[in-house]
Design a protein around this motif. Structure first.
Motif, PDB file in Angstrom:
ATOM      1  N   VAL A 106     -26.973   5.085  -7.050  1.00 43.85           N
ATOM      2  CA  VAL A 106     -28.435   5.197  -7.164  1.00 43.85           C
ATOM      3  C   VAL A 106     -28.965   4.716  -8.519  1.00 43.85           C
ATOM      4  N   ARG A 107     -28.441   5.286  -9.636  1.00 46.75           N
ATOM      5  CA  ARG A 107     -28.981   4.918 -10.952  1.00 46.75           C
ATOM      6  C   ARG A 107     -27.940   5.173 -12.035  1.00 46.75           C
ATOM      7  N   PHE A 108     -28.160   4.612 -13.214  1.00 45.50           N
ATOM      8  CA  PHE A 108     -27.296   4.883 -14.356  1.00 45.50           C
ATOM      9  C   PHE A 108     -27.467   6.339 -14.804  1.00 45.50           C
ATOM     10  N   LYS A 109     -26.453   6.860 -15.477  1.00 35.72           N
ATOM     11  CA  LYS A 109     -26.563   8.208 -16.039  1.00 35.72           C
ATOM     12  C   LYS A 109     -27.664   8.257 -17.091  1.00 35.72           C
ATOM     13  N   SER A 110     -27.837   7.178 -17.836  1.00 32.91           N
ATOM     14  CA  SER A 110     -28.892   7.141 -18.846  1.00 32.91           C
ATOM     15  C   SER A 110     -30.272   7.269 -18.213  1.00 32.91           C
ATOM     16  N   VAL A 111     -30.480   6.618 -17.080  1.00 35.70           N
ATOM     17  CA  VAL A 111     -31.760   6.718 -16.385  1.00 35.70           C
ATOM     18  C   VAL A 111     -31.978   8.142 -15.879  1.00 35.70           C
ATOM     19  N   ALA A 126     -38.076   6.839 -22.554  1.00 39.43           N
ATOM     20  CA  ALA A 126     -37.977   5.503 -21.953  1.00 39.43           C
ATOM     21  C   ALA A 126     -37.353   4.514 -22.934  1.00 39.43           C
ATOM     22  N   ARG A 127     -37.696   4.610 -24.215  1.00 38.03           N
ATOM     23  CA  ARG A 127     -37.126   3.701 -25.226  1.00 38.03           C
ATOM     24  C   ARG A 127     -35.653   4.011 -25.481  1.00 38.03           C
ATOM     25  N   TRP A 128     -35.337   5.294 -25.668  1.00 39.59           N
ATOM     26  CA  TRP A 128     -33.980   5.684 -26.028  1.00 39.59           C
ATOM     27  C   TRP A 128     -32.963   5.342 -24.938  1.00 39.59           C
ATOM     28  N   TYR A 129     -33.396   5.467 -23.684  1.00 37.33           N
ATOM     29  CA  TYR A 129     -32.446   5.254 -22.588  1.00 37.33           C
ATOM     30  C   TYR A 129     -32.578   3.884 -21.933  1.00 37.33           C
ATOM     31  N   ALA A 130     -33.311   2.966 -22.572  1.00 37.64           N
ATOM     32  CA  ALA A 130     -33.427   1.613 -22.039  1.00 37.64           C
ATOM     33  C   ALA A 130     -32.132   0.830 -22.214  1.00 37.64           C
ATOM     34  N   ARG A 131     -31.444   1.062 -23.346  1.00 32.71           N
ATOM     35  CA  ARG A 131     -30.187   0.353 -23.624  1.00 32.71           C
ATOM     36  C   ARG A 131     -29.418   1.146 -24.679  1.00 32.71           C
ATOM     37  N   MET A 135     -33.109   0.362 -16.206  1.00 36.58           N
ATOM     38  CA  MET A 135     -33.622   1.159 -17.311  1.00 36.58           C
ATOM     39  C   MET A 135     -34.785   2.019 -16.804  1.00 36.58           C
ATOM     40  N   PRO A 136     -35.024   3.175 -17.427  1.00 39.50           N
ATOM     41  CA  PRO A 136     -36.141   4.014 -16.998  1.00 39.50           C
ATOM     42  C   PRO A 136     -37.467   3.411 -17.451  1.00 39.50           C
ATOM     43  N   THR A 137     -38.494   3.588 -16.648  1.00 37.01           N
ATOM     44  CA  THR A 137     -39.823   3.115 -17.018  1.00 37.01           C
ATOM     45  C   THR A 137     -40.734   4.307 -17.272  1.00 37.01           C
ATOM     46  N   LEU A 138     -41.744   4.100 -18.093  1.00 32.01           N
ATOM     47  CA  LEU A 138     -42.689   5.161 -18.389  1.00 32.01           C
ATOM     48  C   LEU A 138     -43.405   5.615 -17.119  1.00 32.01           C
ATOM     49  N   ALA A 139     -43.749   4.660 -16.244  1.00 32.78           N
ATOM     50  CA  ALA A 139     -44.432   5.009 -14.994  1.00 32.78           C
ATOM     51  C   ALA A 139     -43.555   5.920 -14.127  1.00 32.78           C
ATOM     52  N   GLU A 140     -42.254   5.634 -14.085  1.00 36.34           N
ATOM     53  CA  GLU A 140     -41.318   6.461 -13.324  1.00 36.34           C
ATOM     54  C   GLU A 140     -41.271   7.885 -13.868  1.00 36.34           C
ATOM     55  N   LEU A 141     -41.244   8.014 -15.185  1.00 39.48           N
ATOM     56  CA  LEU A 141     -41.166   9.340 -15.794  1.00 39.48           C
ATOM     57  C   LEU A 141     -42.469  10.119 -15.604  1.00 39.48           C
ATOM     58  N   VAL A 142     -43.595   9.427 -15.642  1.00 35.77           N
ATOM     59  CA  VAL A 142     -44.877  10.084 -15.397  1.00 35.77           C
ATOM     60  C   VAL A 142     -44.948  10.593 -13.959  1.00 35.77           C
ATOM     61  N   ALA A 143     -44.443   9.792 -13.011  1.00 37.17           N
ATOM     62  CA  ALA A 143     -44.511  10.162 -11.591  1.00 37.17           C
ATOM     63  C   ALA A 143     -43.701  11.422 -11.274  1.00 37.17           C
ATOM     64  N   LEU A 144     -42.729  11.760 -12.110  1.00 36.57           N
ATOM     65  CA  LEU A 144     -41.897  12.945 -11.862  1.00 36.57           C
ATOM     66  C   LEU A 144     -42.668  14.251 -12.033  1.00 36.57           C
ATOM     67  N   ARG A 145     -43.884  14.182 -12.519  1.00 42.38           N
ATOM     68  CA  ARG A 145     -44.704  15.392 -12.646  1.00 42.38           C
ATOM     69  C   ARG A 145     -44.884  16.077 -11.291  1.00 42.38           C
ATOM     70  N   ALA A 146     -44.913  15.275 -10.212  1.00 43.95           N
ATOM     71  CA  ALA A 146     -45.090  15.841  -8.873  1.00 43.95           C
ATOM     72  C   ALA A 146     -43.907  16.716  -8.475  1.00 43.95           C
ATOM     73  N   GLN A 147     -42.679  16.341  -8.896  1.00 42.33           N
ATOM     74  CA  GLN A 147     -41.505  17.163  -8.584  1.00 42.33           C
ATOM     75  C   GLN A 147     -41.582  18.518  -9.271  1.00 42.33           C
ATOM     76  N   TYR A 175     -24.631   4.874 -20.318  1.00 42.89           N
ATOM     77  CA  TYR A 175     -25.241   3.649 -19.803  1.00 42.89           C
ATOM     78  C   TYR A 175     -24.312   3.018 -18.759  1.00 42.89           C
ATOM     79  N   PHE A 176     -24.115   3.791 -17.709  1.00 42.07           N
ATOM     80  CA  PHE A 176     -23.160   3.446 -16.651  1.00 42.07           C
ATOM     81  C   PHE A 176     -23.578   4.196 -15.396  1.00 42.07           C
ATOM     82  N   GLY A 177     -23.326   3.619 -14.239  1.00 41.60           N
ATOM     83  CA  GLY A 177     -23.603   4.322 -12.991  1.00 41.60           C
ATOM     84  C   GLY A 177     -23.135   3.529 -11.792  1.00 41.60           C
TER      85      GLY A 177
END
Length: 299
Positions: free
Chosen positions: A97-102, A149-154, A1-13, A92-94
């Motif tokens: 590397v990661r699920f499509k939802s993530v 993060a909530r919507w794509y957790a499950r 599942m995606p985490t808030l910290a992961e989404l925040v870190a994408l600011r660098a990209q 919610y499948f992948g």
């Protein structure tokens, strides 16, 4: 599942990715933007479409060309960027590397950071619950990232469908906004063309299609799948089976890539093993989309 910290870190990209042209007065407060909407400064003219304001007709160009044209103006206000999140169970499948939802959550985070960098107000919605209201700055960004993060957790139990979410977006948006839709290709293919047309008429519209490498380029061998309590065997080395696979999982994305640009949409395909910001750069992303569609064609 995606985490808030992961989404925040994408600011660098997003800081490294090419950004759209900004208003000449900077990104804070009202400023002429590159978006065509309702404002005071003339930007360009285009052919008239049903629903355009007849008071903004370009009569000189209409007389010269013999076809009705309407004037577009620079939007002199903070632009709204609205994320529309498809939460179809197929996301919610992948396998790589990661699920499509993530990846959908990550692509949405990239859109959030890009909007923040451009000084936009940021909002989000999905079918089945109230929208995250627009807000500027880090407050607006963090509220939307938390929602992603909530919507794509499950898979949600109250999913009401992408078409309903787009209808909701159509009611909320005013001319001059940017809308970014994160969707599964099959779910997006079920949306009526009239919905896509209506959203793109007065907004900058981008559709990000989430794909998994197994869907676009399956191996030529027999694979086992589980459907609930059942176990299925698919002979993907068989030409007929591969054709049906292509029709079910590849053709919807190909059709959207082919048809939606003529309705005013930018369509980006994003694989689960790609960088989340890959869809941002229009020129490079277009080349990757074409390459991915070509590679997805099954013999």
């Amino acid at each position: 599942m995606p985490t808030l910290a992961e989404l925040v870190a994408l600011r660098a990209q997003v800081r490294r990715a090419p950004q759209p042209r900004r208003g000449r007065h900077g990104v804070h407060g009202p400023a002429p933007s590159s978006l065509r909407g309702r404002g005071m400064e003339y930007a360009e003219s285009r052919e008239y479409t049903i629903g355009d304001d007849v008071r903004r007709m370009d009569w000189r160009l209409t007389a010269r060309s013999g076809r009705a044209h309407t004037k577009l103006f620079q939007a002199e206000r903070e632009r709204l960027t609205l994320l529309v999140a498809d939460t179809d169970p197929a996301l919610y499948f992948g396998t790589r590397v990661r699920f499509k939802s993530v990846q959908a959550a990550r692509a949405g985070a990239v859109a959030v950071w890009s909007a923040l960098q451009s000084g936009d107000r940021i909002a989000a919605l999905r079918g089945g619950e109230p929208a995250i209201p627009p807000a500027t700055g880090m407050r607006g960004a963090m509220r939307v990232l938390d929602a992603l993060a909530r919507w794509y957790a499950r898979p949600p139990g109250d999913q009401s469908g992408l078409d309903m979410a787009l209808e909701h977006a159509q009611r909320l948006l005013r001319p001059g906004a940017q809308v970014v839709v994160l969707a599964d290709p099959v779910a997006a293919s079920r949306v009526p063309p009239v919905r896509w047309t209506a959203l793109a008429r007065h907004h900058q519209a981008t559709l990000v299609l989430l794909q998994d490498p197994l869907e676009t380029a399956p191996p030529r061998r027999e694979l086992a799948f589980r459907a609930g309590a059942r176990r299925l065997q698919l002979g993907l080395d068989n030409a007929t089976v591969r054709l049906r696979w292509k029709q079910a999982l590849v053709a919807p994305a190909e059709e959207l890539v082919r048809t939606l640009p003529s309705l005013g949409w930018q369509v980006r395909c994003l694989s689960t093993d790609a960088e989340a910001a890959d869809w941002l750069a229009p020129r490079d992303a277009s080349l990757r989309d074409e390459d991915r569609v070509d590679a997805a064609v099954v013999d």
